[in-house]
Design a protein around this motif. Sequence first.
Motif, PDB file in Angstrom:
ATOM      1  N   CYS A 150       0.806  -1.229   0.000  1.00 13.91           N
ATOM      2  CA  CYS A 150       0.000   0.000   0.000  1.00 13.91           C
ATOM      3  C   CYS A 150       0.837   1.276   0.000  1.00 13.91           C
ATOM      4  O   CYS A 150       0.482   2.255  -0.664  1.00 13.91           O
ATOM      5  CB  CYS A 150      -0.973  -0.021   1.176  1.00 13.91           C
ATOM      6  N   TRP A 151       1.963   1.305   0.708  1.00 10.95           N
ATOM      7  CA  TRP A 151       2.777   2.518   0.677  1.00 10.95           C
ATOM      8  C   TRP A 151       3.441   2.695  -0.694  1.00 10.95           C
ATOM      9  O   TRP A 151       3.691   3.822  -1.129  1.00 10.95           O
ATOM     10  CB  TRP A 151       3.820   2.513   1.801  1.00 10.95           C
ATOM     11  N   LYS A 152       3.664   1.568  -1.378  1.00  9.99           N
ATOM     12  CA  LYS A 152       4.229   1.648  -2.721  1.00  9.99           C
ATOM     13  C   LYS A 152       3.194   2.180  -3.714  1.00  9.99           C
ATOM     14  O   LYS A 152       3.539   2.949  -4.622  1.00  9.99           O
ATOM     15  CB  LYS A 152       4.744   0.273  -3.156  1.00  9.99           C
ATOM     16  N   LEU A 153       1.939   1.794  -3.539  1.00 16.21           N
ATOM     17  CA  LEU A 153       0.878   2.365  -4.371  1.00 16.21           C
ATOM     18  C   LEU A 153       0.768   3.869  -4.131  1.00 16.21           C
ATOM     19  O   LEU A 153       0.566   4.647  -5.072  1.00 16.21           O
ATOM     20  CB  LEU A 153      -0.456   1.682  -4.070  1.00 16.21           C
ATOM     21  N   ASP A 154       0.892   4.277  -2.894  1.00 16.41           N
ATOM     22  CA  ASP A 154       0.866   5.705  -2.571  1.00 16.41           C
ATOM     23  C   ASP A 154       1.974   6.431  -3.317  1.00 16.41           C
ATOM     24  O   ASP A 154       1.770   7.491  -3.916  1.00 16.41           O
ATOM     25  CB  ASP A 154       1.029   5.889  -1.067  1.00 16.41           C
ATOM     26  N   ALA A 155       3.173   5.838  -3.309  1.00 11.32           N
ATOM     27  CA  ALA A 155       4.292   6.460  -4.013  1.00 11.32           C
ATOM     28  C   ALA A 155       4.043   6.501  -5.514  1.00 11.32           C
ATOM     29  O   ALA A 155       4.345   7.501  -6.184  1.00 11.32           O
ATOM     30  CB  ALA A 155       5.582   5.711  -3.707  1.00 11.32           C
ATOM     31  N   LEU A 185       1.205   6.657  -7.016  1.00 14.18           N
ATOM     32  CA  LEU A 185       0.151   7.641  -7.284  1.00 14.18           C
ATOM     33  C   LEU A 185       0.625   9.069  -7.078  1.00 14.18           C
ATOM     34  O   LEU A 185       0.066   9.998  -7.659  1.00 14.18           O
ATOM     35  CB  LEU A 185      -1.050   7.388  -6.363  1.00 14.18           C
ATOM     36  N   SER A 186       1.681   9.240  -6.262  1.00  8.20           N
ATOM     37  CA  SER A 186       2.039  10.588  -5.813  1.00  8.20           C
ATOM     38  C   SER A 186       3.366  11.116  -6.313  1.00  8.20           C
ATOM     39  O   SER A 186       3.606  12.323  -6.255  1.00  8.20           O
ATOM     40  CB  SER A 186       2.063  10.618  -4.269  1.00  8.20           C
ATOM     41  N   SER A 187       4.260  10.231  -6.775  1.00  5.22           N
ATOM     42  CA  SER A 187       5.598  10.701  -7.110  1.00  5.22           C
ATOM     43  C   SER A 187       6.064  10.100  -8.429  1.00  5.22           C
ATOM     44  O   SER A 187       5.668   8.998  -8.804  1.00  5.22           O
ATOM     45  CB  SER A 187       6.594  10.340  -5.996  1.00  5.22           C
ATOM     46  N   ALA A 188       6.927  10.823  -9.082  1.00  6.62           N
ATOM     47  CA  ALA A 188       7.385  10.408 -10.409  1.00  6.62           C
ATOM     48  C   ALA A 188       8.160   9.101 -10.378  1.00  6.62           C
ATOM     49  O   ALA A 188       8.096   8.302 -11.306  1.00  6.62           O
ATOM     50  CB  ALA A 188       8.249  11.511 -11.018  1.00  6.62           C
ATOM     51  N   GLY A 189       8.904   8.868  -9.285  1.00  3.74           N
ATOM     52  CA  GLY A 189       9.730   7.663  -9.227  1.00  3.74           C
ATOM     53  C   GLY A 189       9.069   6.494  -8.545  1.00  3.74           C
ATOM     54  O   GLY A 189       9.661   5.425  -8.427  1.00  3.74           O
ATOM     55  N   GLY A 190       7.828   6.667  -8.086  1.00  4.23           N
ATOM     56  CA  GLY A 190       7.204   5.627  -7.288  1.00  4.23           C
ATOM     57  C   GLY A 190       6.792   4.392  -8.045  1.00  4.23           C
ATOM     58  O   GLY A 190       6.700   3.308  -7.464  1.00  4.23           O
ATOM     59  N   SER A 191       6.543   4.513  -9.341  1.00  9.79           N
ATOM     60  CA  SER A 191       6.050   3.352 -10.081  1.00  9.79           C
ATOM     61  C   SER A 191       7.066   2.215 -10.110  1.00  9.79           C
ATOM     62  O   SER A 191       6.682   1.038 -10.162  1.00  9.79           O
ATOM     63  CB  SER A 191       5.662   3.754 -11.500  1.00  9.79           C
ATOM     64  N   ASP A 192       8.350   2.529 -10.057  1.00 10.30           N
ATOM     65  CA  ASP A 192       9.368   1.474 -10.037  1.00 10.30           C
ATOM     66  C   ASP A 192       9.265   0.614  -8.775  1.00 10.30           C
ATOM     67  O   ASP A 192       9.666  -0.552  -8.772  1.00 10.30           O
ATOM     68  CB  ASP A 192      10.763   2.084 -10.112  1.00 10.30           C
ATOM     69  N   LEU A 193       8.753   1.194  -7.695  1.00 14.43           N
ATOM     70  CA  LEU A 193       8.622   0.459  -6.456  1.00 14.43           C
ATOM     71  C   LEU A 193       7.703  -0.752  -6.600  1.00 14.43           C
ATOM     72  O   LEU A 193       7.902  -1.774  -5.939  1.00 14.43           O
ATOM     73  CB  LEU A 193       8.034   1.380  -5.377  1.00 14.43           C
ATOM     74  N   LEU A 194       6.703  -0.627  -7.445  1.00 17.09           N
ATOM     75  CA  LEU A 194       5.718  -1.696  -7.552  1.00 17.09           C
ATOM     76  C   LEU A 194       6.320  -2.996  -8.058  1.00 17.09           C
ATOM     77  O   LEU A 194       5.804  -4.079  -7.761  1.00 17.09           O
ATOM     78  CB  LEU A 194       4.571  -1.247  -8.461  1.00 17.09           C
ATOM     79  N   GLU A 195       7.409  -2.894  -8.807  1.00 18.87           N
ATOM     80  CA  GLU A 195       8.069  -4.109  -9.285  1.00 18.87           C
ATOM     81  C   GLU A 195       8.679  -4.911  -8.138  1.00 18.87           C
ATOM     82  O   GLU A 195       8.977  -6.098  -8.293  1.00 18.87           O
ATOM     83  CB  GLU A 195       9.161  -3.742 -10.290  1.00 18.87           C
ATOM     84  N   SER A 196       8.876  -4.280  -6.988  1.00 21.75           N
ATOM     85  CA  SER A 196       9.546  -4.963  -5.879  1.00 21.75           C
ATOM     86  C   SER A 196       8.585  -5.735  -4.987  1.00 21.75           C
ATOM     87  O   SER A 196       9.025  -6.463  -4.088  1.00 21.75           O
ATOM     88  CB  SER A 196      10.313  -3.942  -5.024  1.00 21.75           C
ATOM     89  N   TYR A 197       7.287  -5.600  -5.205  1.00 23.29           N
ATOM     90  CA  TYR A 197       6.309  -6.217  -4.298  1.00 23.29           C
ATOM     91  C   TYR A 197       6.480  -7.730  -4.198  1.00 23.29           C
ATOM     92  O   TYR A 197       6.747  -8.272  -3.118  1.00 23.29           O
ATOM     93  CB  TYR A 197       4.895  -5.846  -4.753  1.00 23.29           C
ATOM     94  N   GLU A 198       6.361  -8.418  -5.293  1.00 18.53           N
ATOM     95  CA  GLU A 198       6.467  -9.875  -5.240  1.00 18.53           C
ATOM     96  C   GLU A 198       7.870 -10.358  -4.856  1.00 18.53           C
ATOM     97  O   GLU A 198       7.996 -11.260  -4.012  1.00 18.53           O
ATOM     98  CB  GLU A 198       6.043 -10.494  -6.573  1.00 18.53           C
ATOM     99  N   PRO A 199       8.961  -9.806  -5.445  1.00 14.18           N
ATOM    100  CA  PRO A 199      10.288 -10.295  -5.038  1.00 14.18           C
ATOM    101  C   PRO A 199      10.561 -10.130  -3.546  1.00 14.18           C
ATOM    102  O   PRO A 199      11.291 -10.939  -2.962  1.00 14.18           O
ATOM    103  CB  PRO A 199      11.247  -9.429  -5.872  1.00 14.18           C
ATOM    104  N   GLU A 200       9.998  -9.095  -2.923  1.00 17.40           N
ATOM    105  CA  GLU A 200      10.233  -8.911  -1.497  1.00 17.40           C
ATOM    106  C   GLU A 200       9.395  -9.853  -0.652  1.00 17.40           C
ATOM    107  O   GLU A 200       9.846 -10.353   0.376  1.00 17.40           O
ATOM    108  CB  GLU A 200       9.925  -7.459  -1.102  1.00 17.40           C
ATOM    109  N   ARG A 201       8.176 -10.139  -1.059  1.00 11.86           N
ATOM    110  CA  ARG A 201       7.253 -10.902  -0.221  1.00 11.86           C
ATOM    111  C   ARG A 201       7.301 -12.414  -0.464  1.00 11.86           C
ATOM    112  O   ARG A 201       7.122 -13.198   0.468  1.00 11.86           O
ATOM    113  CB  ARG A 201       5.815 -10.404  -0.448  1.00 11.86           C
ATOM    114  N   ARG A 202       7.508 -12.842  -1.676  1.00  9.66           N
ATOM    115  CA  ARG A 202       7.388 -14.286  -1.967  1.00  9.66           C
ATOM    116  C   ARG A 202       8.343 -15.139  -1.132  1.00  9.66           C
ATOM    117  O   ARG A 202       7.943 -16.212  -0.645  1.00  9.66           O
ATOM    118  CB  ARG A 202       7.584 -14.560  -3.459  1.00  9.66           C
TER     119      ARG A 202
END
Length: 551
Positions: free
Chosen positions: A330-335, A337-354
């Motif tokens: 959720c904080w990555k979605l916030d980033a 939605l709110s910042s130019a560099g935040g979309s790259d964060l979404l790629e890290s969701y599965e590699p971090e959690r799996r």
Amino acid sequence: MNTHQPIDHTGMPLAAPSGNNVDVIIVGLGPTGATAANLLGQRGISTLIVERDDTIYPRQRAIASDEDAHRVWQGLGLLEGMLKTMSSDIRVHFKHGKRTFVSMQGNESRDQGVPGTAFYHQPELERILREGIRRFPTVQVMGGVEAVALTQDANSATVTLRPVEGGPDQTVTGRYVIACDGGSSSIRKLVGIGLPGRHIEEQWFDIQLRAWYDLPPEAPLDFTFISDPKRPGVDCPCPMGYHRVEFRVNKGETVEQLQTEAGLRGLLAERGIDYDKVEIFRSWGYTFHIRQAERWRDGRVFLAGDAAHIMPPFAGQGVSSGVRDVANLCWKLDAALSSAGGSDLLESYEPERRPNVEQLTKFSLGIGGIVMLGSTLASNMRDAAFMTAAKIPLLGDWLTGIGLKPLYRLGTTGGFFTRTPVRRSLRGDFIKQPWVSVANHTPVRLDTVLGNGWTWVGFPESPIPERLAAAGVAEIKLDYASSIADHKVPAGRYVDTERILERQMRRSRVHGLLVRPDRFIFGGDRELTSADIERVASAVVPNLPLTAQAS
């Protein structure tokens, strides 16, 4: 937008959403979806939750949560209320016949500052989570509808909803969609993501009783694995006047037979419970699944909780794993939605959690293997091995504490962390949560001052880098307990009186840590590069005022 009136979690009519566009659509309002809604609401993100049922499901499916989930709920301002109806003084026993071959304490939390384990009545947990959603005007709930179609493009995803009780279809469009709709997730199927794994044919049977004793929330709770090859099972007193007993269905038995009065009498008698002296609230049969989605993302759609992974129940990690998912996302979605560099964060969701999900699945299977040995000889050998190990110094402490449970660390390959880790780097670890003293001598938990954004936590020799401060990263200035005379804490500074943070940093030989919004460490001061700092600066969403966390 629609002709079907939205319904909130209590069945009360809601005002229809003001338009058919929101930032995030959450499908499913179980513990995972409700936690996600609170996290997004805390950040002021416009959110619509859609849920098939108008009311909370009455059956107690899950019973346990751990320190990782508790720390998330603490940050949402909900944990204190939850603990009033939870049991958090947990002892876990493994029993074979009259012999208890090992007992474990369940309240350790590896310095996270919250109870290590808590047991609850799931409908009550969901009620508190849903009540929490009411605090946030940007979050709305629509009940009585199910997702039947989904399309997406480069900018948004559109979900078609169909009223369960009949009526015209309707659509809602969001920038992102989070599927929290369980193991049979309609969203996962609509985007074509497979859920490979295996089904355990062995069937189990649950009986949920109204308890025949008084168990106040502050009372210790003894959870027992019945590790008997004749019929393994579980015995669990629960809060709020419930008691849950579970049994393996043996060969020649059927769930239908066990649900008769004679079947229930016989099963309860095996545990020394008199059928005539208890109230049977519910009973049901179930089997286990071990599955993980092929991928956890499809464009603007993300899977979380059971929609992404299903593990055996022995370790009680289903709810906590879903909470971990959305706390990461959720904080990555916030980033994004709110910042130019935040979309790259979404790629890290599965590699971090799996990786953590895979570890916990193996852990749960390991517990199941301990409980369900198939012969008396093997069971006796197991008992002797555990009883001997428990008496060995250090090994016994590890075995009877939290040592068996995998430490929650995020996967760093593909994760959003410093790219130049030093030896013993803390990247991917939780920052521990001690009590810290402030100028008025009042100790507070660290997360109370961390806020919900990026934070630099450092001792005097490691102030926040100027570029991070300019980007909006907050700073917590620490002083060493040994340097504060007469316990006088300077204004604007905090003292780690327990020296927990000091010891954590000393392990990595750092004096300052860059902490992500989810309380995980991005990196320490001696490993951050200018490139790392720029990556973070481009993804920072300024901290909301602390009062916004629980308003």
